[in-house]
Design an enzyme around this catalytic site. Sequence first.
Site, PDB file in Angstrom:
ATOM      1  N   ASP A  99      21.837  93.060  61.225  1.00 16.25           N
ATOM      2  CA  ASP A  99      23.938  93.050  61.391  1.00 16.25           C
ATOM      3  C   ASP A  99      24.109  92.571  60.289  1.00 16.25           C
ATOM      4  O   ASP A  99      23.767  91.538  59.742  1.00 16.25           O
ATOM      5  CB  ASP A  99      24.384  92.736  62.506  1.00 16.25           C
ATOM      6  CG  ASP A  99      25.948  93.568  62.915  1.00 16.25           C
ATOM      7  OD1 ASP A  99      26.201  94.328  62.396  1.00 16.25           O
ATOM      8  OD2 ASP A  99      26.188  92.856  63.868  1.00 16.25           O
ATOM      9  N   CYS A 122      28.591  99.369  70.744  1.00 14.07           N
ATOM     10  CA  CYS A 122      28.982  98.346  71.532  1.00 14.07           C
ATOM     11  C   CYS A 122      30.145  97.465  71.805  1.00 14.07           C
ATOM     12  O   CYS A 122      30.838  98.775  71.136  1.00 14.07           O
ATOM     13  CB  CYS A 122      27.083  97.092  70.693  1.00 14.07           C
ATOM     14  SG  CYS A 122      27.745  95.652  71.107  1.00 14.07           S
TER      15      CYS A 122
END
Length: 513
Positions: A434, A306
């Site tokens: 996360d 990412c």
Amino acid sequence: MNILDEIVARRKEDIAKHGFSLGFEVPEQRRRSVSPFLAQTGVILEVKRASPSKGDIAPSLDAFSTAISYAEAGCGAISVLTEQHWFKGNLADLRAVCDAVDSYAEKTGRRVAVLRKDFLLCQEEIEVAYKCGADAVLLIARILDAESLLSMAKKCAELGITALIELRLEEDLQKFALVAKNVDSRFFVCGVNARDLQDFSIDLLTPAMMLKKIRAVAGDSVRVIFESGIRTPQAARFVGSMGFTGMLLGEAAARNPSTAENLVSSFLSGGKFSESDKNAAGWLNYAESIVKARDCKKNVPFVKICGLTNLADAKKAAELGADFLGFIFYEKSPRRASVDEVRKISAEVRRMKNPPKLVGVVVSVDSEEGKQALSLVESGVLDFIQLHGCAESFFAQKNSERLPHYAVVNVSAEEDLGKIDSLRLLGEPRILIDAKSGDLVGGTGVQVSELLVDKVSKKTKLWLAGGITPENIGAVVSRFHPELVDVASGVETSPGKKDFDKLEAFFKVLSGI
């Protein structure tokens, strides 16, 4: 011994003690004509008093009146739990439901089929179900050997009723192949349970993983039913959009029959746009990827790299084996990607063999960047939207569920786990967790605490981000067995610029697992 083994062992004891009727009165002959079982797309609602995982659900329900309310809700069939110890059902419930649907048919002209759902082990039990009025019976491939499954399916065809054959494992498919080869397809339907009967965990993608395999065995016209795990209209719509012939609803309807009509209509409306539903197509494709990985005995997680901002980094990540590439659409992020660069990357990466999926990360679907990302998904430049803290506003938009998406939950405390439960209830098949660090959106370099990761992994298949690096990825995989890992800062020289040496080191560790 797991719960399924316990149920089967107890059933054998009961048959030895009470016979195949389990001590209940069974008519000498069947008293009603056979109704077709899910000849068209429809929902199966369940008369269910209890379950091993939930305990009492509706212990005082009246089977006759519940069946009438289900028929009025528009279901295509009614399932009756007749297992008496864990589910607190019986054959009297089956007969009452048959009487109810016959009464309903006399008044309306619409016939609703009746399924006996139980842990049947032999042909004689099918005879009992037939005499009591069942139009179909559940045959669980997992608890039957191939010869027994075939003989019981043949018995159903001989009697003119349908075998709902529940499949979940590779060996189940091998058994089913014998049925598909030797029994007319009019007399069998396949079911895939989202709930694992060994530990009662739920994975909404398990039925999707089996769809293509079942069709490979029995042809594209085979009827396949999604079983268990659906409790909301949103989740029912998601299941309908994936192209299943039917959906079996247990706890949701049994606990609150008044919700049944909404659940039925949501499933049926989902099916109306199954071919054009990009979210369904995206998750079916992902489910197929899981199957391929398992068939290859690949035990490493899927990888999302990412925070990509340029073509060189994206190509390098893809060449090394990344399964997903992530691009951040957030003005304040140092890893913000430009629309022009993402278009260029998409065009280039799509030419590769087995290209990775491309993901647009948004923190607001109403911002200019969010709208750009949504437009890129709609046009096919991106494959998924990652909703970072903006799932509610996304779902509030009309037809948003048709765009391929998944949500992120920042997990820093026990109370954050409730957000995961809420998303799963809405039928979200995967949720990325996360770490949280101030106002930063991803790329924090901070890990989620091991205690919280453990708790999440018991709820759902683990998609994990936060502080993952080449140095710790081996330990992360060994400790948590994630299905997907999301990596950003751990393979960078600076925010938005990947370090090729770190990328190579990261994938080298994974290749050695």
